[in-house]
Every structure is written in C-alpha cells, then in structure tokens.
Scaffold this motif. Structure first.
Motif, PDB file in Angstrom:
ATOM      1  N   ALA A 152    -114.354 -51.747 -13.697  1.00  0.00           N
ATOM      2  CA  ALA A 152    -115.752 -51.317 -13.741  1.00  0.00           C
ATOM      3  C   ALA A 152    -115.885 -49.873 -13.263  1.00  0.00           C
ATOM      4  N   ILE A 153    -115.178 -49.532 -12.188  1.00  0.00           N
ATOM      5  CA  ILE A 153    -115.206 -48.152 -11.691  1.00  0.00           C
ATOM      6  C   ILE A 153    -114.601 -47.211 -12.735  1.00  0.00           C
ATOM      7  N   ALA A 154    -113.509 -47.661 -13.365  1.00  0.00           N
ATOM      8  CA  ALA A 154    -112.867 -46.838 -14.393  1.00  0.00           C
ATOM      9  C   ALA A 154    -113.797 -46.632 -15.581  1.00  0.00           C
ATOM     10  N   ALA A 155    -114.563 -47.657 -15.959  1.00  0.00           N
ATOM     11  CA  ALA A 155    -115.496 -47.534 -17.083  1.00  0.00           C
ATOM     12  C   ALA A 155    -116.511 -46.433 -16.818  1.00  0.00           C
ATOM     13  N   VAL A 156    -117.091 -46.443 -15.623  1.00  0.00           N
ATOM     14  CA  VAL A 156    -118.057 -45.403 -15.267  1.00  0.00           C
ATOM     15  C   VAL A 156    -117.356 -44.048 -15.194  1.00  0.00           C
ATOM     16  N   GLY A 157    -116.140 -44.029 -14.640  1.00  0.00           N
ATOM     17  CA  GLY A 157    -115.400 -42.775 -14.522  1.00  0.00           C
ATOM     18  C   GLY A 157    -115.063 -42.160 -15.867  1.00  0.00           C
ATOM     19  N   VAL A 158    -114.653 -42.987 -16.828  1.00  0.00           N
ATOM     20  CA  VAL A 158    -114.351 -42.474 -18.173  1.00  0.00           C
ATOM     21  C   VAL A 158    -115.623 -41.929 -18.821  1.00  0.00           C
ATOM     22  N   GLY A 159    -116.747 -42.618 -18.607  1.00  0.00           N
ATOM     23  CA  GLY A 159    -118.012 -42.111 -19.131  1.00  0.00           C
ATOM     24  C   GLY A 159    -118.364 -40.755 -18.549  1.00  0.00           C
ATOM     25  N   LEU A 160    -118.176 -40.615 -17.236  1.00  0.00           N
ATOM     26  CA  LEU A 160    -118.459 -39.326 -16.585  1.00  0.00           C
ATOM     27  C   LEU A 160    -117.522 -38.236 -17.094  1.00  0.00           C
ATOM     28  N   LEU A 161    -116.251 -38.573 -17.262  1.00  0.00           N
ATOM     29  CA  LEU A 161    -115.277 -37.601 -17.769  1.00  0.00           C
ATOM     30  C   LEU A 161    -115.709 -37.065 -19.133  1.00  0.00           C
ATOM     31  N   GLY A 162    -116.009 -37.981 -20.062  1.00  0.00           N
ATOM     32  CA  GLY A 162    -116.417 -37.554 -21.392  1.00  0.00           C
ATOM     33  C   GLY A 162    -117.758 -36.856 -21.408  1.00  0.00           C
ATOM     34  N   GLY A 163    -118.676 -37.340 -20.572  1.00  0.00           N
ATOM     35  CA  GLY A 163    -120.006 -36.738 -20.538  1.00  0.00           C
ATOM     36  C   GLY A 163    -119.986 -35.308 -20.045  1.00  0.00           C
ATOM     37  N   PHE A 164    -119.291 -35.069 -18.940  1.00  0.00           N
ATOM     38  CA  PHE A 164    -119.275 -33.719 -18.383  1.00  0.00           C
ATOM     39  C   PHE A 164    -118.384 -32.776 -19.198  1.00  0.00           C
ATOM     40  N   ALA A 165    -117.314 -33.316 -19.805  1.00  0.00           N
ATOM     41  CA  ALA A 165    -116.499 -32.476 -20.689  1.00  0.00           C
ATOM     42  C   ALA A 165    -117.315 -32.044 -21.909  1.00  0.00           C
ATOM     43  N   THR A 166    -118.090 -32.957 -22.457  1.00  0.00           N
ATOM     44  CA  THR A 166    -118.953 -32.618 -23.591  1.00  0.00           C
ATOM     45  C   THR A 166    -120.014 -31.609 -23.188  1.00  0.00           C
ATOM     46  N   MET A 167    -120.589 -31.789 -22.004  1.00  0.00           N
ATOM     47  CA  MET A 167    -121.591 -30.842 -21.504  1.00  0.00           C
ATOM     48  C   MET A 167    -120.986 -29.445 -21.361  1.00  0.00           C
ATOM     49  N   ALA A 168    -119.749 -29.373 -20.831  1.00  0.00           N
ATOM     50  CA  ALA A 168    -119.108 -28.071 -20.625  1.00  0.00           C
ATOM     51  C   ALA A 168    -118.790 -27.373 -21.940  1.00  0.00           C
ATOM     52  N   LEU A 169    -118.509 -28.161 -22.988  1.00  0.00           N
ATOM     53  CA  LEU A 169    -118.128 -27.594 -24.282  1.00  0.00           C
ATOM     54  C   LEU A 169    -119.256 -27.654 -25.304  1.00  0.00           C
ATOM     55  N   ALA A 170    -120.470 -27.905 -24.825  1.00  0.00           N
ATOM     56  CA  ALA A 170    -121.589 -28.135 -25.734  1.00  0.00           C
ATOM     57  C   ALA A 170    -121.856 -26.959 -26.678  1.00  0.00           C
ATOM     58  N   ARG A 171    -121.577 -25.741 -26.244  1.00  0.00           N
ATOM     59  CA  ARG A 171    -121.856 -24.563 -27.066  1.00  0.00           C
ATOM     60  C   ARG A 171    -120.687 -24.188 -27.982  1.00  0.00           C
ATOM     61  N   SER A 172    -119.605 -24.939 -27.915  1.00  0.00           N
ATOM     62  CA  SER A 172    -118.453 -24.639 -28.759  1.00  0.00           C
ATOM     63  C   SER A 172    -118.672 -25.186 -30.169  1.00  0.00           C
ATOM     64  N   PRO A 173    -117.939 -24.670 -31.162  1.00  0.00           N
ATOM     65  CA  PRO A 173    -118.075 -25.178 -32.534  1.00  0.00           C
ATOM     66  C   PRO A 173    -117.763 -26.670 -32.662  1.00  0.00           C
ATOM     67  N   LEU A 174    -116.926 -27.184 -31.763  1.00  0.00           N
ATOM     68  CA  LEU A 174    -116.552 -28.594 -31.838  1.00  0.00           C
ATOM     69  C   LEU A 174    -117.757 -29.513 -31.739  1.00  0.00           C
ATOM     70  N   PHE A 175    -118.712 -29.170 -30.863  1.00  0.00           N
ATOM     71  CA  PHE A 175    -119.847 -30.065 -30.619  1.00  0.00           C
ATOM     72  C   PHE A 175    -121.146 -29.569 -31.254  1.00  0.00           C
ATOM     73  N   ALA A 176    -121.072 -28.538 -32.063  1.00  0.00           N
ATOM     74  CA  ALA A 176    -122.273 -28.044 -32.733  1.00  0.00           C
ATOM     75  C   ALA A 176    -122.669 -28.997 -33.855  1.00  0.00           C
ATOM     76  N   ASP A 177    -123.966 -29.204 -34.009  1.00  0.00           N
ATOM     77  CA  ASP A 177    -124.513 -30.008 -35.112  1.00  0.00           C
ATOM     78  C   ASP A 177    -123.762 -31.336 -35.245  1.00  0.00           C
TER      79      ASP A 177
END
Length: 342
Positions: A152-177
C-alpha cells in the motif's frame, strides 16, 4: 443448407469465461496426468478459499457500500487546489480507494479536458491498480500484514514518483498535448455510471442505490471467487511440480538482479492483483526474494490489461510509454526498499 456450425462454435468459444476455462483445463490435466494429485489439489484450493473467505466477504461488502453511497464523487477533491496538493491527494485516493482506473475513465477524461494537471492524473493512474481495500485484505490474509502495508505504501509512492516526475517535465515535448483526438471514454469494468453529487452514506432508502449495492456485491463476489480459485489451483500445481531450488536460483538471493528480473517478469506475466497474491505466496515459499516479490506485484499491477487500457484509451502513446516507465521504475525502487527492510 448453410453450415452454421463453425460460426456457432466460435461464438460459444468467445462467450466462455477464459478464467473458468483455464481452471477446468488445469484440473482436467492434473486428473489425467497425475490422478493421485487431483484431490489434494482440490482440497488445497478449498482450504485456501475458506481461509480467505472472511477477507473476501468483508471486502465485497465494503466495496459495494462505497459504490452504493456514490463515494466516487470524493475523487473530485483530488483535482482541486495547488498541483502539489493534487498529486498527493490523487496518489492517496488512487492507492487506497476501491475505484480502479478503468471505472473512472469518464471522470478522468472530463478532468483532463477541463485542464486538470497531467501530473495529478498520472499519480492516480499509477496508484489505483496497485492497491484497494479488497486487495489489501486478501494480501494481508494470504501473505501477511507487513507485505500488504508495504505494498500500500509502495502504491502511493509510485503514484507520487510518476506525478511529480510528470509535473517536472510538464513543459517538455513529451507531455505536451497529451489527449487523443478521438478518445474512448468507455471502461473495461462493468460498473454503473457513478452517482452524482455528494455521497449518500445511508443509501438503503434509495431503490437505485440498493440495486447498485446488490449488483456490485454479486459482480465482485463472482470476480474474486473466479480469480482466486484459479490462482489457488495454480499455486497448488506450482508447489507440487516446480522445484523450489529452481525458483530460488532464478528469483532468490540478495542482489538487485533478482529485483529487476521480478519487475521484468511481473510486467507481462500478471493476471490481476487478486490472482497474483496466491502466486506470490507460492513463489515466496519456494525461495523468491522479498524484493523480487514486491517488484513483481508493482510492475504487474501497472501493466495489467485493465489498468493499461484505462491509460491507452485517453492519452497519446508517448504518455502511455511514460506511464509504463514510471511504473517499472517505481516497481524496482519498491523492491529495493522492501528488500532492505523485510
């Protein structure tokens, strides 16, 4: 006269539930190839189901109650306020709520269309297939409370990892549109459309909510019985016919290689979060390392077909690829962490 036999057989084959079919074929194979082992396999499966029956019953009733009250509407709170707060709430709700990704596709599609940050959505998507109340109870009853809490802790941790990584790269071409132009909003789950508005905790005076409670309890009960019966039969077969030293040699030991292998094997080999529990229990008994077991269930949960379809249905392939990489990376990190503390 037209020959309708072949089309009819094809339709009947397509309508067969593959899990029940696999269960019947495995038991038939044991009965034919090793008759003395047939009844021990059946008895092992029955005993295992009886052992987990209280957990299954409680989980089924709890999920039915959440559905009948309309608690899905609480998910909206995860997509309000500052993005950092959204990511934390989305990971928590995804990892601890009984709502899987595919059940909330229409809701997620609406949130994305209205401009909800992709980081929060990614956090929810990654965490939601990994743990829910039913899975927690079945995991704790089969493998142990420590593994269930760690997952359960790992599930939340993986979500946080992906969420904050996506937030950090939000302006990159990878996550555009990120959205597909012709996105599908139908889910793979058989759940009804969620109730709107605030949850109604005393739902029993509403006939529609009573119907939802009954149908959800029956559907989830059959679902869990089907997959757990199949999984326990496979566990019995594995324990009988797969040498323990072979498992220990491949997936045992203290090195990071076994954790990586667990994640790589778990991604394509996963059935679903419930069926995986008895299989992991058997593999642990045969020498699988704790870290490999954790990486297996995390990587498999993220990549299993229902969870993957939920993401693929709405976003472009590059976003789906990022989702998969985040899940695999989180699985390896969770395996390393669990190996260190277990």
């Amino acid at each position: 006269m037209a020959d309708i036999t072949a089309p009819t057989l094809r339709r009947r084959w397509a309508s067969l539930d593959k899990a029940w079919l696999a269960l019947a074929l495995i038991l038939a194979a044991v009965a034919v190839l090793d008759p003395p082992q047939f009844w021990p396999t059946v008895i092992f499966t029955g005993d295992a189901l009886l052992h987990t029956a209280p957990f299954i019953l409680f989980a089924v009733l709890a999920v039915a109650y959440m559905k009948a009250t309309g608690a899905e509407t609480l998910l909206a709170k995860a997509f309000e306020g500052r993005q950092i707060r959204m990511i934390f709430l989305a990971a928590l709700l995804g990892g601890l709520s009984p709502f899987c990704s595919c059940e909330v596709i229409p809701f997620i599609a609406a949130m994305l269309a209205l401009g909800a940050p992709l980081g929060a959505v990614m956090a929810f998507w990654l965490a939601s297939p990994l743990m829910d109340p039913a899975m927690f109870l079945i995991t704790s009853g089969t493998i142990g409370w420590d593994f269930a809490v760690a997952k359960a802790i790992a599930a939340v941790g993986v979500g946080l990892l992906g969420g904050f990584a996506t937030m950090a790269l939000a302006r990159s071409p990878l996550f555009a549109d990120p959205l597909r132009e012709n996105r599908r909003t139908g889910g793979c789950c058989s759940a009804k459309k969620p109730f709107q508005g605030r949850p109604v905790w005393r739902f029993w005076s509403d006939p529609a909510r009573n119907d939802t409670f009954r149908e959800t309890a029956i559907d989830n009960g059959i679902f869990l019985l089907k997959w757990l019966t199949l999984a326990y039969v496979i566990e019995a077969v594995m324990l009988e016919y797969i040498p323990a030293d072979a498992i220990a040699k491949v997936l045992g030991g203290d090195g990071i290689g076994t954790i990586l292998l667990g994640a790589l094997v778990g991604a394509p080999a996963y059935l679903n979060g419930y069926a995986a529990v008895p299989l992991i229990d058997a593999l642990l008994d045969q020498g699988m390392s704790n870290g490999a077991a954790m990486s297996f269930v995390i990587a498999g949960g993220v990549s299993c077909i229902p969870a993957a379809i939920a993401v693929w249905a709405l976003v472009k392939p590059r976003i789906f690829f990022a989702y998969f990489i985040f899940g695999l990376s989180g699985a390896v990190l969770a395996g390393i962490a669990w190996h260190a503390v277990a």
